[in-house]
Design an enzyme around this catalytic site. Sequence first.
Site, PDB file in Angstrom:
ATOM      1  N   HIS A 177      -4.428  37.947  -4.179  1.00 53.03           N
ATOM      2  CA  HIS A 177      -4.391  37.109  -2.979  1.00 53.03           C
ATOM      3  C   HIS A 177      -3.845  35.736  -3.316  1.00 53.03           C
ATOM      4  O   HIS A 177      -4.079  35.201  -4.397  1.00 53.03           O
ATOM      5  CB  HIS A 177      -5.781  36.981  -2.336  1.00 53.03           C
ATOM      6  CG  HIS A 177      -6.855  36.559  -3.285  1.00 53.03           C
ATOM      7  ND1 HIS A 177      -7.451  37.434  -4.173  1.00 53.03           N
ATOM      8  CD2 HIS A 177      -7.442  35.360  -3.506  1.00 53.03           C
ATOM      9  CE1 HIS A 177      -8.355  36.786  -4.888  1.00 53.03           C
ATOM     10  NE2 HIS A 177      -8.356  35.517  -4.511  1.00 53.03           N
ATOM     11  N   HIS A 181      -4.009  31.817  -1.936  1.00 55.32           N
ATOM     12  CA  HIS A 181      -4.745  30.861  -1.107  1.00 55.32           C
ATOM     13  C   HIS A 181      -3.725  29.915  -0.486  1.00 55.32           C
ATOM     14  O   HIS A 181      -2.967  29.265  -1.217  1.00 55.32           O
ATOM     15  CB  HIS A 181      -5.700  30.010  -1.944  1.00 55.32           C
ATOM     16  CG  HIS A 181      -6.765  30.775  -2.676  1.00 55.32           C
ATOM     17  ND1 HIS A 181      -8.086  30.756  -2.291  1.00 55.32           N
ATOM     18  CD2 HIS A 181      -6.720  31.562  -3.779  1.00 55.32           C
ATOM     19  CE1 HIS A 181      -8.807  31.485  -3.135  1.00 55.32           C
ATOM     20  NE2 HIS A 181      -7.989  31.993  -4.049  1.00 55.32           N
TER      21      HIS A 181
HETATM   22  P1  5GP Z   1     -10.418  33.848  -6.348  1.00 55.54           P
HETATM   23  O1  5GP Z   1     -10.563  35.310  -6.728  1.00 55.54           O
HETATM   24  O2  5GP Z   1      -9.025  33.526  -5.900  1.00 55.54           O
HETATM   25  O3  5GP Z   1     -10.862  32.923  -7.449  1.00 55.54           O
HETATM   26  O4  5GP Z   1     -11.410  33.510  -5.172  1.00 55.54           O
HETATM   27  C1  5GP Z   1     -11.818  34.428  -4.206  1.00 55.54           C
HETATM   28  C2  5GP Z   1     -11.957  33.722  -2.874  1.00 55.54           C
HETATM   29  O5  5GP Z   1     -12.484  34.653  -1.949  1.00 55.54           O
HETATM   30  C3  5GP Z   1     -12.877  32.496  -2.845  1.00 55.54           C
HETATM   31  O6  5GP Z   1     -12.148  31.395  -2.302  1.00 55.54           O
HETATM   32  C4  5GP Z   1     -14.022  32.904  -1.928  1.00 55.54           C
HETATM   33  O7  5GP Z   1     -14.491  31.834  -1.133  1.00 55.54           O
HETATM   34  C5  5GP Z   1     -13.398  34.010  -1.098  1.00 55.54           C
HETATM   35  N1  5GP Z   1     -14.325  35.049  -0.643  1.00 55.54           N
HETATM   36  C6  5GP Z   1     -15.295  35.643  -1.380  1.00 55.54           C
HETATM   37  N2  5GP Z   1     -15.920  36.602  -0.665  1.00 55.54           N
HETATM   38  C7  5GP Z   1     -15.311  36.620   0.558  1.00 55.54           C
HETATM   39  C8  5GP Z   1     -15.519  37.409   1.740  1.00 55.54           C
HETATM   40  O8  5GP Z   1     -16.373  38.287   1.810  1.00 55.54           O
HETATM   41  N3  5GP Z   1     -14.708  37.153   2.794  1.00 55.54           N
HETATM   42  C9  5GP Z   1     -13.735  36.178   2.758  1.00 55.54           C
HETATM   43  N4  5GP Z   1     -12.994  36.022   3.856  1.00 55.54           N
HETATM   44  N5  5GP Z   1     -13.520  35.416   1.649  1.00 55.54           N
HETATM   45  C10 5GP Z   1     -14.303  35.631   0.566  1.00 55.54           C
END
Ligand code: 5GP
Length: 142
Positions: A103, A105
Amino acid sequence: MANYDPNNIFAKIIRGELPCHKVYEDARVLAFLDIMPRAPGHTLVLPKAAARNLLDIDAADLAHVAAVAQKIARAAMQACGADGITLQQFNEPAGGQVVFHLHFHVIPRQNGVAMKPPASVKEDDGVLREQARKLAAALAGA
Ligand code: 5GP
C-alpha cells in the site's frame, strides 16, 4: 522475505470481509481511508492482486497503483484544502511495514502542521465517512 498471507487485514478488506471508507475502486486498485490517519484525508492505495510489498509486486500493477495514487493526491489537494502531499510506502518490518499487503500512503499536508505519529488515534467513523465522500466526489470531478 516471508510469503504473502491471504488473511492479512487489507486482503480481507479487498474481499469485502471487513469494512472500509472507500475513496476509489477500479478492477485492479482499491483506495480507502487509514483508520488511524496521520493527517485528515490520509488514504491507502492498494493493488487488488496479492502483493506483500514493493519487492514482489508485478511491475504493471505497481505502475497502476502509482497512477491512482497521483489521482488521489491531486483530488486531495482540492478536497482536503491541502498545501502539499506526503507519499509513504514501507517494505518489510525493517522498513517500517506493519500490514503485509502493498500500500501507498497518500497524506494531505498543511503548511506548518506536523503529521501525527503512525497508528496513534483511531478517527471517528462519521469524520472518515465525510472525508471519503469529499475525496470520492473530487475524484469523480463533482
Ligand atoms: P504500514 O504497514 O504502512 O506501516 O501501516 C499500515 C497502516 O494501516 C497504518 O497507517 C494503520 O493506521 C493502517 N491500518 C491498520 N489497520 C487498519 C484497518 O483495519 N483499516 C484501515 N483502513 N487502516 C488500517
